[in-house]
Structure formats: structure tokens, C-alpha cells
Motif scaffolding. Sequence first.
Motif, PDB file in Angstrom:
ATOM      1  N   VAL A 173      84.876  16.020  20.130  1.00  0.00           N
ATOM      2  CA  VAL A 173      84.784  14.542  20.512  1.00  0.00           C
ATOM      3  C   VAL A 173      84.327  14.257  21.987  1.00  0.00           C
ATOM      4  N   THR A 174      83.678  13.191  21.768  1.00  0.00           N
ATOM      5  CA  THR A 174      82.724  12.983  23.049  1.00  0.00           C
ATOM      6  C   THR A 174      83.665  12.428  24.175  1.00  0.00           C
ATOM      7  N   SER A 175      84.858  11.799  24.080  1.00  0.00           N
ATOM      8  CA  SER A 175      85.990  11.484  24.903  1.00  0.00           C
ATOM      9  C   SER A 175      87.289  11.688  24.607  1.00  0.00           C
ATOM     10  N   THR A 176      88.096  12.336  25.369  1.00  0.00           N
ATOM     11  CA  THR A 176      89.527  12.547  25.189  1.00  0.00           C
ATOM     12  C   THR A 176      90.426  11.642  25.668  1.00  0.00           C
ATOM     13  N   GLN A 177      89.799  10.414  26.262  1.00  0.00           N
ATOM     14  CA  GLN A 177      90.592   9.327  26.714  1.00  0.00           C
ATOM     15  C   GLN A 177      91.082   8.592  25.819  1.00  0.00           C
ATOM     16  N   PRO A 178      92.326   7.717  25.993  1.00  0.00           N
ATOM     17  CA  PRO A 178      93.148   6.955  24.764  1.00  0.00           C
ATOM     18  C   PRO A 178      92.252   5.953  24.507  1.00  0.00           C
ATOM     19  N   ILE A 179      92.434   5.607  23.084  1.00  0.00           N
ATOM     20  CA  ILE A 179      91.729   4.422  22.598  1.00  0.00           C
ATOM     21  C   ILE A 179      92.524   3.480  22.224  1.00  0.00           C
ATOM     22  N   THR A 180      91.879   2.235  22.390  1.00  0.00           N
ATOM     23  CA  THR A 180      92.409   1.027  22.072  1.00  0.00           C
ATOM     24  C   THR A 180      91.441   0.536  20.946  1.00  0.00           C
ATOM     25  N   LEU A 181      92.269  -0.087  19.849  1.00  0.00           N
ATOM     26  CA  LEU A 181      91.518  -0.608  18.395  1.00  0.00           C
ATOM     27  C   LEU A 181      92.255  -2.005  18.340  1.00  0.00           C
ATOM     28  N   LYS A 182      91.573  -3.011  18.427  1.00  0.00           N
ATOM     29  CA  LYS A 182      92.007  -4.335  17.957  1.00  0.00           C
ATOM     30  C   LYS A 182      91.244  -5.259  17.209  1.00  0.00           C
ATOM     31  N   PHE A 183      91.434  -5.118  15.795  1.00  0.00           N
ATOM     32  CA  PHE A 183      90.798  -5.756  14.750  1.00  0.00           C
ATOM     33  C   PHE A 183      91.464  -6.694  13.980  1.00  0.00           C
ATOM     34  N   GLN A 184      90.780  -7.673  13.588  1.00  0.00           N
ATOM     35  CA  GLN A 184      91.604  -8.753  12.559  1.00  0.00           C
ATOM     36  C   GLN A 184      90.532  -9.133  11.589  1.00  0.00           C
ATOM     37  N   GLY A 185      90.773  -8.910  10.478  1.00  0.00           N
ATOM     38  CA  GLY A 185      90.123  -9.183   9.254  1.00  0.00           C
ATOM     39  C   GLY A 185      88.611  -8.530   9.262  1.00  0.00           C
ATOM     40  N   ALA A 186      88.642  -7.271   9.933  1.00  0.00           N
ATOM     41  CA  ALA A 186      87.173  -6.519   9.780  1.00  0.00           C
ATOM     42  C   ALA A 186      87.227  -5.591   8.770  1.00  0.00           C
ATOM     43  N   ASP A 187      85.942  -5.295   8.263  1.00  0.00           N
ATOM     44  CA  ASP A 187      85.805  -4.330   7.060  1.00  0.00           C
ATOM     45  C   ASP A 187      85.964  -3.196   7.669  1.00  0.00           C
ATOM     46  N   ALA A 193      83.160   2.865  11.973  1.00  0.00           N
ATOM     47  CA  ALA A 193      81.801   2.890  12.617  1.00  0.00           C
ATOM     48  C   ALA A 193      82.003   2.725  14.066  1.00  0.00           C
ATOM     49  N   VAL A 194      83.013   1.710  14.577  1.00  0.00           N
ATOM     50  CA  VAL A 194      83.270   1.547  16.056  1.00  0.00           C
ATOM     51  C   VAL A 194      84.138   3.073  16.280  1.00  0.00           C
ATOM     52  N   PHE A 195      84.653   3.334  15.424  1.00  0.00           N
ATOM     53  CA  PHE A 195      85.728   4.301  15.921  1.00  0.00           C
ATOM     54  C   PHE A 195      84.773   5.741  16.139  1.00  0.00           C
ATOM     55  N   SER A 196      83.838   5.741  15.425  1.00  0.00           N
ATOM     56  CA  SER A 196      82.833   6.920  15.325  1.00  0.00           C
ATOM     57  C   SER A 196      81.902   6.850  16.672  1.00  0.00           C
ATOM     58  N   LYS A 197      81.463   5.409  17.174  1.00  0.00           N
ATOM     59  CA  LYS A 197      80.924   5.515  18.382  1.00  0.00           C
ATOM     60  C   LYS A 197      81.903   5.693  19.638  1.00  0.00           C
ATOM     61  N   LEU A 198      82.851   5.513  19.416  1.00  0.00           N
ATOM     62  CA  LEU A 198      84.197   5.591  20.486  1.00  0.00           C
ATOM     63  C   LEU A 198      84.344   7.283  20.834  1.00  0.00           C
ATOM     64  N   THR A 199      84.387   8.024  19.454  1.00  0.00           N
ATOM     65  CA  THR A 199      84.810   9.571  19.604  1.00  0.00           C
ATOM     66  C   THR A 199      83.589  10.514  19.302  1.00  0.00           C
ATOM     67  N   GLY A 200      82.468  10.074  18.924  1.00  0.00           N
ATOM     68  CA  GLY A 200      81.303  10.828  18.423  1.00  0.00           C
ATOM     69  C   GLY A 200      81.540  11.643  17.342  1.00  0.00           C
ATOM     70  N   ILE A 201      82.528  11.375  16.492  1.00  0.00           N
ATOM     71  CA  ILE A 201      82.781  11.979  15.066  1.00  0.00           C
ATOM     72  C   ILE A 201      82.132  11.240  13.909  1.00  0.00           C
ATOM     73  N   ASN A 202      81.675  11.837  13.082  1.00  0.00           N
ATOM     74  CA  ASN A 202      80.755  11.043  11.973  1.00  0.00           C
ATOM     75  C   ASN A 202      81.865  10.957  10.650  1.00  0.00           C
ATOM     76  N   PHE A 203      82.148   9.851   9.982  1.00  0.00           N
ATOM     77  CA  PHE A 203      82.881   9.937   9.067  1.00  0.00           C
ATOM     78  C   PHE A 203      82.074   9.536   7.810  1.00  0.00           C
ATOM     79  N   ILE A 204      82.468  10.594   6.707  1.00  0.00           N
ATOM     80  CA  ILE A 204      81.593  10.265   5.479  1.00  0.00           C
ATOM     81  C   ILE A 204      82.648   9.656   4.430  1.00  0.00           C
ATOM     82  N   PHE A 205      82.414   8.808   3.523  1.00  0.00           N
ATOM     83  CA  PHE A 205      83.057   8.038   2.578  1.00  0.00           C
ATOM     84  C   PHE A 205      82.923   8.695   1.165  1.00  0.00           C
TER      85      PHE A 205
END
Length: 753
Positions: A173-187, A193-205
Motif C-alpha cells: 500500500v502506497t500510504s498507511t494514513q487513515p482514509i476518508t471516503l464520502k460518496f453519494q450515488g456514485a457507481d 477506482a478512487v480507492f485504488s488511487k488512494l492506496t495503490g492496490i489494483n482491484f479486478i472485478f
Amino acid sequence: MKKSLVWILCVLATGCAVDPALRSGDDLFRQQRYDEAVAEYAKALLAQPDKHEYRLKLLESRSRAALQHYHRGRAELAAKNHREAVSEFTKAAMLDSSLEAARQELKSAQRLQAIEDQYREAERFHQKRNPAQAQKLLDQVLEADPEHGPARALQERIRSQRRILLDGYELDVTSTQPITLKFQGADLKDVFAVFSKLTGINFIFDEGVPSRSVTVFLERATFAQALELLQQMNGLDKKVLNEKTIILYPNTIEKKKQYEDQVIQTFYLSNVDAKKVLNLLRTMLQLRKIYVHEELNALVIRDKPDVIKLAQQVITAADRADSEVVFDLEVVEIGRTDSLDLGPSLSEYSIGLGAADQAGNLVSNAFGGTGAVYLESLSHIGTLYTLPRVAFDFAKTLGDAEILANPKIRVKNKEKSKVHIGSKEPVTTTSTSGELTYTNVQYIDVGVKLDVEPTIQLDETVVTKLSLEVSNVSNKTTTSDGTTLLTITTTNAQTTLTLKDGEPTIIGGLIRSDKKTTTKTIPILGDIPLLGRLLSNEVNEDVKREILLSVTPHVVRSLDIPAPQVATIWSGEENNFRAASPYASASGTLLPIRLKDAAYEGATASAAAPGLEAAARSGRLSFEGGGAIRPGEIFTLSVRLDEVSGLSRLPLVVSYDPLQLDFIRAEEGPFLKRDGRPTQFTSRVDVAAGRVHIDCARIEDNRAVSGSGAVAELTFRARSAGRASLAFSEHEPRGPAGSPVAVEAQGLDLEIR
């Protein structure tokens, strides 16, 4: 003369050997060198063990030496030299077993020494770049001593350096700092994708993951907490491919079979039967693929890694060596005999009269015929009569007998032990079949038979079932057909005792008294007053027998109760077993990360923030109650919150001194349920560490309460006189949506008199 001279020289030599040792012991005692005085007095007593003066001086010097080591131990403990303190308290307890304070301080010093050893071990693991094992040891240290400064500092260093562990992989993980996520009606995929940018981890669906609208508001969370929340909200599960890639798939049975790995592991058991553990695991973890290897007392399990880890934790907590006790038994049978034999004793109580020839041979008996006799002449016939000889008995016999059996037996908890000290007496039975004669021999146990069955409690008291039988053969006869008949005298006692470790008890009063009087006299003459007494022989016999049983238990092995971090196991949701707490931190520990740690200052991704932050409000957390407390008294303290605003949940840890106080129970107070709304209250205690973990919360998180009142009632028992302190080692008041509520905590000092 020579023997007397040798004896005098031996006495003088002994006196010369004893006097210097005694004088040296007195000099050392005056100099307060009590350890050396003990050695000198022991030499003197060894030379003359009957000298009570030497014994008293030895006991006094041992008591003074024990107190001296006790005070040295307290000084070392105050200086935090725990190893030296353990040594001093051990010497004090060995010199004077009645010095209970030394034993209590020894337990405290050993606990602190174990904490220091764990901390040093954690440092070594940290230096070897094994943060997971170091973190586990630090959790144990802080569980026992929340105020351990070096352990908290090392924990902070590990948290700032550590990498996230997930399903056995160290994620990059690129950063071990705490994460704040605030989304309303997002896909959903945009959120990841945003979570991946914050952490550097790739997610495959997986192709089965549908597109859906997501609303989430998450503040100051770790990577593992954020990922867990997104999975739970959207019905997803994960599989870690490597340190940079995670596959997300629908949480369905078919997909689990496709992606989940299965592990086979063999568990070898030492103290419990594999079949019993099989039932335990099937009940708690619903295992289906499990096999019992009876010859090796082992279990072979195939399941998910999380379930295997849970099974390992359950087995570790259950596979514990049972306790054992050594019984020091003494069986004493004391017999006293008092016999008096008084009066004349005749050789034969009969007389004879008849005719006899010149040689003295009886020809005719006046009291019974001798048969037909041919006589040539009466001149050769005379008369013959016989009288008994008389011996006068005047004797008194006293007898004392003591039979002692002193067995020592070691017994496992709830097992039966039998002791037989005596003999096997043969009893023969003869039977005839036609011309054949059969002899059957059976053996009967005679002597001291003792049956013991202990139940060892957690407080090291021993509930003991005892059965004692003392028997002996009082008469033995043989019939005409060869059958042996035994008359066995038996004394039995059965009881159940509750004894402390090292506490002796005596069972006595099993007394049997036999009195017997036998008189031999001459008929008619024996009934004449005075004269009859002179012509009678009387034997008086008085036999008494008493049996005493002394029992002293010594617990040599206590039940190895697992520590709270071993006995408390996170098991996941109802139908989804996992070996870690949901929404736990990335460290893999059971204890959640405290959100107020300075290392958590984090990145934020926001879309349409709804403004859920709540302003911090002040309050006061304290204890109420106490007053005058006496040793042995049970008292209750209230945990109060004053002037608090917007409280929904209060997890806290109360620390107390286990050497001064015994925790009894915790009950919910009226504050959180003051408006009749449902609440949840849980508590657990770590007796060894002296910590009570409490969590009280309102079920409806968004309906907070304000004001003042008691949130919990704690009941304790005072153990001994002294000073006892209570403190809030941890407290995290929360408002709606987990917002922090600021309170100031204040401890309490109690005086037990």
C-alpha cells in the motif's frame, strides 16, 4: 570403665562442635546477618536435634531473614529490578511459609518480569523485521500493563513502519494514513477506482459483479476497515492474488467454491481426547471435512484458511493440561490394652475317686466305669483320689500399640486413587464331588484401605472425597470339612472435604472399646461370700482402639488457563467464519486501533459530503462510592458520566489492583437507557492483569443521550488492608456515526482498613 570413658569423650566432642556454631549464630544474629545465622543455628540443631532452645533460635532467625529479603524485594520492585525482586521474594517465601505478603509480592513481581520478557522479545522480533509477531507480543504487554511506556512507543514505531497483512499477503500500500471516503450515488466501480488511487492496490472485478449505485460516508479508517465496509455493503468477497492485486467477486456459494482456497492441516492433541474436540469443532465451526486419527490422538481438517486458523485458536484454548495434587496422608491406629488377672487358678477344675492297684493304676472310677476287671484278691486293692493344684495369679498387664501409615500419592484432577497397606488373608473352601475333593482359595484384603477422589477448583482449593477402611482378622477357625472362617473387625469412614492448598485436616474419633470379664471358680464353694472370692480366678480385659487420619493436599500443577487474548476468539458473522474482527485494523490484532493515535492523519476522497461531523463536547468520567472499607467486605462503585452531550456508546477498561481487590461482577447503569430505548451491555475480566473490559451502547446509534448518570455498577471484594487504586486505562466515548465525545477521566484511591 573404658566404655564410660568413650561415652564421656563423645559428649565432650559433641559439645565442642555445638558451642562454636551456637556462639557464631548468636553473633551473626546480633549483626543482623540473618541468612548466615540460619546456617549456624541449623548446624547446632543438627548436632543436637533434641535441643528446643536451638530450634526456637533457628525459627526466629528464619523469620527475621524472611522479613529482610521481603523488604529488599520491595526495594528492588520499586526500582523496577523485577528479576532481583523475584529472587528476594522467593527467598522470603522459602524461609517463612507463613509470610503471605511475600507470596503476593512474588506473584506481582513475576507478572512484571513476564511483561518485561515479552517486551524484550517483541524488540527482538522488531529488529528481525517481523512486525506481526512483535505486534502480537506488544498487545499482550499492553493488555497486562496499559501504562507501559516503552511498549507503547515501540507500537507506534511499528504502526508507522508496518505494511498491511491481508490473507497472508503483505500488501504494497502506497500510504498507511487513515482514509476518508464520502460518496453519494456514485457507481461501485468508480468508488473502487478512487480507492485504488488512494492506496495503490489494483482491484479486478469478476464478471458476476453488477454495476450499482453506492452511498458511503467513512472517516479516518484503515485500508482493511474501508475494504471490509465496501464488501459488506455491496455483497462482495475478495481473493488476494499478490501484494498489489485483489479480485472482487459476488459473495455466493458458487463463487466461493470457485475462488476460495482449501487447506488441510493436522492437529496433534496432548491433553484432551480427539473425539471430544471433534464434537466441539463441529458445534462451534460447523466443520464437515474432519477426521479423527485415534492412534495419534490427532485431527485432520480440510477447510478455508480462516476456518483452519479459527480451529487452531479453539484447540489452543481447549488443549490444556489438567491440574494435579499430592496428598500427604497419615493413618494412625492407637491401641491400648489393660488386663488384670487376680485369684487362684486351679490346674484342673475336677476331682477323681476310685480303686487302684499297688502300682497306682486306676481299677475303678467312682465317676465313671473303667470296664470289667478280673481280681484275684482284694488285698492288692486300694483307694485313689485326685485334687487339682492351685496357683495364685496376681498380675496386671498394660499394652500400647501404634500402627502408622504415611503414604504420599499424586492424583490428577477428578481421578480416583486407591491405597492399600496391609495383607491378603486366604480363605479356603472345601467341596467334595464323589471321591474327588476340591479346595478353593480366595484372598481378602485386610489392613488400611484408602480411596481418594479430588476436584481441584480454580482458586486452588481441593474438594476431596475420602473413603477410609481399617480392618484386621480378630478370629480364625477351621471347620471339620477344611473350610477356613475369618472374623474381620472393620472400621469405615466416608466424607467430603474442601481444603486449601497446604491446609491439613484430621479425621478422628473412630474409637472402639471392648471390655471382657472372665471368672473361673468351684461350683457351690464359689458362691460362698468371702470364701468364694478366695477360690475364684477373675480376668478383666479392657481393649481400646482409636483411628486418626490426617490429610494435607499440595497442588503441584494448576490448570493452565489461557490468557484472554487466547481464550477470546473473533469468529466472523453467523454464516461467514473468519479469524479476525470485522472492520479490524490491518495489524491482525484482536484489539481495535484507537482512532486518536497521532499516526492517523489521512488522505480524503470526497464526493458530495453531507456534513456529518459533530463538534466535540466535554464531560467527566469518574468513580462514585467507596468510603470506609474493611478487609473481606463487598462494596459497589458507580462509573459516572457528568455533563456529557450526545453519547451513543462508551467502551472503557477499568484497571484495579488484583492483589488488593477481587472483582465480582459488572452491571449496567441507568444512564444510557434513561428514555427506555434498548441498549447493549457486555463485560469481561482479566483477573491476572486486573482489568475489566466494559462496552455499553445504545442499539439505535442515532439517538444519543446527554446529561449525567451512572453507566455501570462494579462490585468488588476487599482482600487485605492497604491502599487500592482504580483507573480508566482506556475510554473512547462515541456519539452518532462514531463521532468522538471528549471526556476527562479521573481515577479513585481506596483505603482498606
